[in-house]
Design an enzyme around this catalytic site. Structure first.
Site, short mmCIF file in Angstrom:
data_model
loop_
_atom_site.label_atom_id
_atom_site.label_comp_id
_atom_site.label_asym_id
_atom_site.label_seq_id
_atom_site.Cartn_x
_atom_site.Cartn_y
_atom_site.Cartn_z
N LYS A 39 -4.57 -2.51 1.58
CA LYS A 39 -4.15 -3.89 1.30
C LYS A 39 -3.65 -4.57 2.57
O LYS A 39 -3.00 -3.93 3.41
CB LYS A 39 -3.02 -3.80 0.26
CG LYS A 39 -2.39 -5.08 -0.21
CD LYS A 39 -1.32 -4.73 -1.24
CE LYS A 39 -0.68 -5.93 -1.87
NZ LYS A 39 0.25 -5.54 -2.95
N SER A 116 -0.75 -7.57 -7.18
CA SER A 116 -1.26 -8.30 -6.03
C SER A 116 -2.26 -7.48 -5.21
O SER A 116 -2.94 -8.02 -4.34
CB SER A 116 -0.09 -8.74 -5.14
OG SER A 116 0.64 -7.61 -4.68
N SER A 140 2.14 -4.29 -8.94
CA SER A 140 0.98 -4.68 -8.13
C SER A 140 -0.07 -3.60 -7.91
O SER A 140 -1.14 -3.88 -7.36
CB SER A 140 1.44 -5.22 -6.78
OG SER A 140 2.04 -6.47 -6.95
#
Length: 437
Positions: A39, A116, A140
């Site tokens: 990420k 996320s 997330s």
């Protein structure tokens, strides 16, 4: 819309593609031959960490070191192929990003991928990598794992280094990961957690949070039955017992009193004590997010997408009022849940309360759904426990999952349990799906 070559293919999962080769070794390494992505919240030496927002990337220099979590999996023998899209400022569980595009959910392309850590989940779900790293503060990793039909792990708080990761809320931040294969999933976990290979410890109990499953949009039996049947086959049905979390939490977490919302009396769609817990935890989230990023937001005034913008500015309005009580709630909740689950016990809850919403759903509708889902997601965040989201096939052509939680530090036990349960669960899901078709 910021264009990038990597964005035009590969489900929009990648921000940037590049190779980071594993450390050379004379030994057979546990992650040898596996590929991964991470990420865009982890630092890699020489690259700007973008945090899902072009204004952030524009106002921050390239990193001068690499996050220990990335170094750990490289040392474990894995090859990195790039960095993945994150929701803006990692502050959304839907996973939409107006600047870089929303990664396409490979399971259901017209639905959100979850956030996320959206790009990491999509890269795994679309079989572009063997595993991927994300972060989980309030859901997330767990939400995108559920929405993309893959395995996702939120480890116990503070057991994997978050150095070199942009902080969101230090009280809850964790480094998590995704995989499709339970053996690879376990192996990645052991490298990140620095755990030796050990045999499965038989679970002492499997507690089904009955009231939490009642809230779900998916029929209770469709989610619980595969787990109960699998546990029965592998360990015996005597391990399974029901619990009502509403009564337990209300009784054991006295500091929650002032966080109850008088308006939510109906328990058909709400669990008041868990919503009160969520309210208290969200004050901590707002306060720490503001401390970390308020000054930058007020100075730069970044361009933020719908939904995110409102949430970010709401966080910036958070005051210190009741903060001490929120931390008391957190301590009491942790102690209460340790008592409930015990050593080598497991608590089963839904990961989310329903399927992923359609892309570009009105933010106010998706916010309401997120609020209800947070009352489940913040159980692990508040207690610091580890949690795994396990896919359970499709219901009405939409992904279904279940979550298992274990006490802080039981990560290796939980990973072994998932690996042991996985094939039997898959068989039981197949049986339930046939019955439903």
């Amino acid at each position: 819309m910021v264009k990038n070559m990597a964005r035009d293919s590969d489900y929009g999962a990648f921000m940037e593609k590049f190779l980071l080769q594993p450390s050379p070794s004379l030994h057979q390494l546990p992650l040898h031959g596996l590929t991964f992505a991470f990420k865009d919240i982890f630092d890699v030496d020489g690259y700007v960490t973008g945090f899902g927002n072009p204004d952030w990337a524009r106002t921050h220099p390239a990193a001068t070191s690499t996050a220990p979590a990335i170094l750990a999996v490289l040392r474990g023998g894995a090859t990195c192929v790039g960095k993945t899209v994150t929701a803006e400022l990692a502050y959304s569980i839907n996973g939409e990003n107006k600047h870089y595009g929303t990664p396409t959910n490979p399971c259901v392309p017209d639905r959100v991928p979850g956030g996320s850590s959206s790009g990491s989940a999509v890269a795994v779900g679309a079989k572009l990598v063997d595993f991927a790293l994300g972060t989980d503060t309030g859901g997330s990793v767990r939400v995108p794992a559920s929405y993309c039909g893959i395995l996702g792990f939120r480890p116990s708080h503070d057991v994997i280094s978050t150095a070199g990761v942009i902080p969101l809320v230090q009280s809850f931040d964790t480094v998590g990961w995704f995989a499709r294969d339970p053996v690879i999933f376990n192996r990645v976990g052991r490298v990140l957690l620095q755990l030796p290979d050990v045999d499965l410890v038989r679970p002492s109990r499997i507690i089904i949070a009955e009231d939490c499953f009642q809230l779900s949009d998916i029929p209770k039996d469709r989610v619980i039955q595969p787990l109960v049947k699998s546990v029965d086959k592998l360990f015996g049905s005597h391990l399974v017992s029901p619990a009502i979390l509403e009564d337990y939490v209300k009784d054991k977490v006295p500091s929650l009193k002032q966080f109850f919302n008088k308006g939510n009396a109906d328990q058909e769609s709400h669990i008041p004590s868990l919503e009160a817990l969520s309210s208290a935890m969200r004050l901590i989230i707002g306060h720490e997010f503001k401390n970390n990023h308020g000054e930058w937001i007020n100075t730069v005034k970044p361009d933020l997408g719908p939904g995110i913008s409102e949430r970010v500015w709401e966080a910036l309005m958070t005051t210190d009022e009741n903060l001490d009580i929120c931390h008391s709630v957190k301590s009491e909740a942790r102690a209460a849940l340790i008592d409930l689950i015990g050593d080598f016990g497991v608590l089963a809850i839904p990961t989310v309360l329903g399927p992923p919403s359609k892309l570009q759903t009105d933010p106010t509708i998706s916010e309401n759904f997120c609020d209800r889902t947070f009352s489940l997601l913040l159980i692990a965040s508040a207690s610091g426990f580890c949690q795994v989201s396990i896919p359970l096939g499709l219901y009405d052509n939409l992904p279904v999952s279940i979550s298992l939680l274990a006490t802080h530090g039981s990560d290796g036990f939980l990973l072994n349990l998932v690996e042991t349960l996985y094939d039997t669960l898959k068989e039981e899901v197949g049986i339930v799906e046939k019955m439903g078709s």
